[in-house]
Design an enzyme around this catalytic site. Sequence first.
Site, PDB file in Angstrom:
ATOM      1  N   HIS A 102       4.138  10.064   6.889  1.00 41.29           N
ATOM      2  CA  HIS A 102       3.000   9.401   7.540  1.00 41.29           C
ATOM      3  C   HIS A 102       3.312   9.289   9.035  1.00 41.29           C
ATOM      4  CE1 HIS A 102       0.550   5.858   8.681  1.00 41.29           C
ATOM      5  NE2 HIS A 102      -0.227   6.166   7.652  1.00 41.29           N
ATOM      6  N   ASP A 112      10.746   4.899   3.764  1.00 42.96           N
ATOM      7  CA  ASP A 112       9.418   4.308   3.922  1.00 42.96           C
ATOM      8  C   ASP A 112       8.830   4.110   2.522  1.00 42.96           C
ATOM      9  OD1 ASP A 112       6.751   3.784   4.232  1.00 42.96           O
ATOM     10  OD2 ASP A 112       6.315   5.533   5.484  1.00 42.96           O
ATOM     11  N   GLN A 138       4.167   3.474   0.042  1.00 46.03           N
ATOM     12  CA  GLN A 138       3.385   3.946  -1.112  1.00 46.03           C
ATOM     13  C   GLN A 138       4.189   3.903  -2.413  1.00 46.03           C
ATOM     14  OE1 GLN A 138       0.280   4.337  -0.934  1.00 46.03           O
ATOM     15  NE2 GLN A 138      -0.116   4.669   1.244  1.00 46.03           N
TER      16      GLN A 138
HETATM   17  N1  C6P Z   1      -1.123   4.614   4.873  1.00 48.39           N
HETATM   18  C1  C6P Z   1      -3.194   5.434   3.919  1.00 48.39           C
HETATM   19  O1  C6P Z   1      -4.407   5.394   3.732  1.00 48.39           O
HETATM   20  P1  C6P Z   1       0.729   0.128   7.662  1.00 48.39           P
HETATM   21  O2  C6P Z   1      -0.491   0.642   8.358  1.00 48.39           O
HETATM   22  O3  C6P Z   1       1.809  -0.290   8.623  1.00 48.39           O
HETATM   23  O4  C6P Z   1       0.425  -0.920   6.645  1.00 48.39           O
HETATM   24  O5  C6P Z   1       1.294   1.341   6.790  1.00 48.39           O
HETATM   25  C2  C6P Z   1       1.624   2.540   7.416  1.00 48.39           C
HETATM   26  C3  C6P Z   1       2.080   3.543   6.411  1.00 48.39           C
HETATM   27  C4  C6P Z   1       3.398   3.952   6.410  1.00 48.39           C
HETATM   28  N2  C6P Z   1       3.855   4.813   5.513  1.00 48.39           N
HETATM   29  C5  C6P Z   1       3.068   5.330   4.557  1.00 48.39           C
HETATM   30  C6  C6P Z   1       3.655   6.284   3.558  1.00 48.39           C
HETATM   31  C7  C6P Z   1       1.722   4.967   4.506  1.00 48.39           C
HETATM   32  O6  C6P Z   1       0.947   5.480   3.565  1.00 48.39           O
HETATM   33  C8  C6P Z   1       1.204   4.072   5.468  1.00 48.39           C
HETATM   34  C9  C6P Z   1      -0.252   3.705   5.482  1.00 48.39           C
HETATM   35  C10 C6P Z   1      -2.525   4.316   4.688  1.00 48.39           C
HETATM   36  O7  C6P Z   1      -2.501   6.350   3.483  1.00 48.39           O
HETATM   37  C11 C6P Z   1      -3.262   4.000   5.947  1.00 48.39           C
HETATM   38  S1  C6P Z   1      -3.200   5.307   7.102  1.00 48.39           S
END
Ligand code: C6P
Length: 414
Positions: free
Chosen positions: A131, A208, A211
């Site tokens: 991401h 990370d 998910q």
């Molecule tokens: N993905 C999706 O629709 P935040 O925005 O900080 O809560 O999360 C960021 C983030 C980091 N790593 C991964 C693997 C993610 O999937 C996400 C956020 C959302 O896929 C919003 S773009």
Amino acid sequence: MRTGTKTASQFDVQRIRADFPALAQTVHGYPLVYLDNAATSQKPRVVIDEMMRFYTQDCANVHRGVHLLSERSTAAYEGARETVRRFLNARSTREIVFTRGATEAVNLVAQTYGRANVGPGDEILITALEHHSNIVPWQMLAEEKQAVLRVAPVDDRGEVILEEFERLIGPRTKIVALAHVSNALGTINPAAEMVRIAHREGAVVLVDGAQAVPHMQADMRRLDCDFYVFSGHKTFGPTGIGVLYGKAALLEAMPPWQGGGDMIRSVTFEKTLYNDLPYKFEAGTPHIAGAIGLGAALDYMTAIGMDRIAEYEHELLEYGTEALLGVEGVRLIGTARKKAAVLSFVMEGVHPHDIATILDRRGIAIRAGHHCAQPIMERFGVPATSRVSLAFYNTRQEIDALVEGLGWVKEVFA
Ligand code: C6P
């Protein structure tokens, strides 16, 4: 209803759905089918109630007051930290730092550990399915320090090629950052194995878990990563709260990030002494209600059982995969052997945004776009996909509704 190859799980999904007030609504006159859980998940009533209780009874700042409300608020906030520790099987609450979310947690590590330990010519290794939140902070660091950002490629299924990953790690690799689960493809990386490979070369590893945590057990002692991050709002908790797990010895040695209240032990104009872990990294009044809500969400998932959640979702994912493959013109993007909760697809002759817009008119919420993971879209030669992302409250009937919805999409574009 289509019949899957497996018998329905013992999971009482209707009882679980009753815990989520938002799921009971209609959208454009249709029952809501919420399949956008990777973007954010819905909240069970216990989370909403706990936050309401904080604001209606215990609202006070933490670590500051001697009055009863402040004591209650501090106890609830620190209680939530202990809940996170237990959930992640971390060794100590000193290793649990509350942040605004996964993104802030990655940036914290890049700007503290990274700036202190990465120099010119050093290398940072990420994977091709990250991401943007696990790409851009490292790019910024690499640029500032004249370091090199390397990327481990994925194969046509969307699995990281482990031999390449291993080959790209060398004596100059200071940091390895990888997704536990890909938000765009659903690939589950063999994180523990990748951590072992990176550690062999002396690199520090950030995983990370944004998910992963909503879907599976994330055990810090088993994973043995150095840092782990996730967001509350994808984990059935509130927005604006997230977690950085870090091994105590590393956090101890890291400089603080933001300066201000709560992260200090004492301040004079000549010198500031920093607070103990984890407070050294929590400058300013934290999102107290958010932490409490997150604690309630993790307790809620624990009560259901992470293994049962994973098993139920796996069945649902298999059912959904079979169902989508049965729709003419649909191609799945991301077919890893180990996947979690995500079905990304393209449909011949229809733009993903049109699919999402038409489905919305029937009450079906999915996400279309690059999912903040543009490089992996490019790898698969598509600008965007339609993405169905599941949670443990979704049902086979909702997958059936999706398939029916795709039939309408086809009619519109016929
Ligand atoms: N993905 C999706 O629709 P935040 O925005 O900080 O809560 O999360 C960021 C983030 C980091 N790593 C991964 C693997 C993610 O999937 C996400 C956020 C959302 O896929 C919003 S773009």
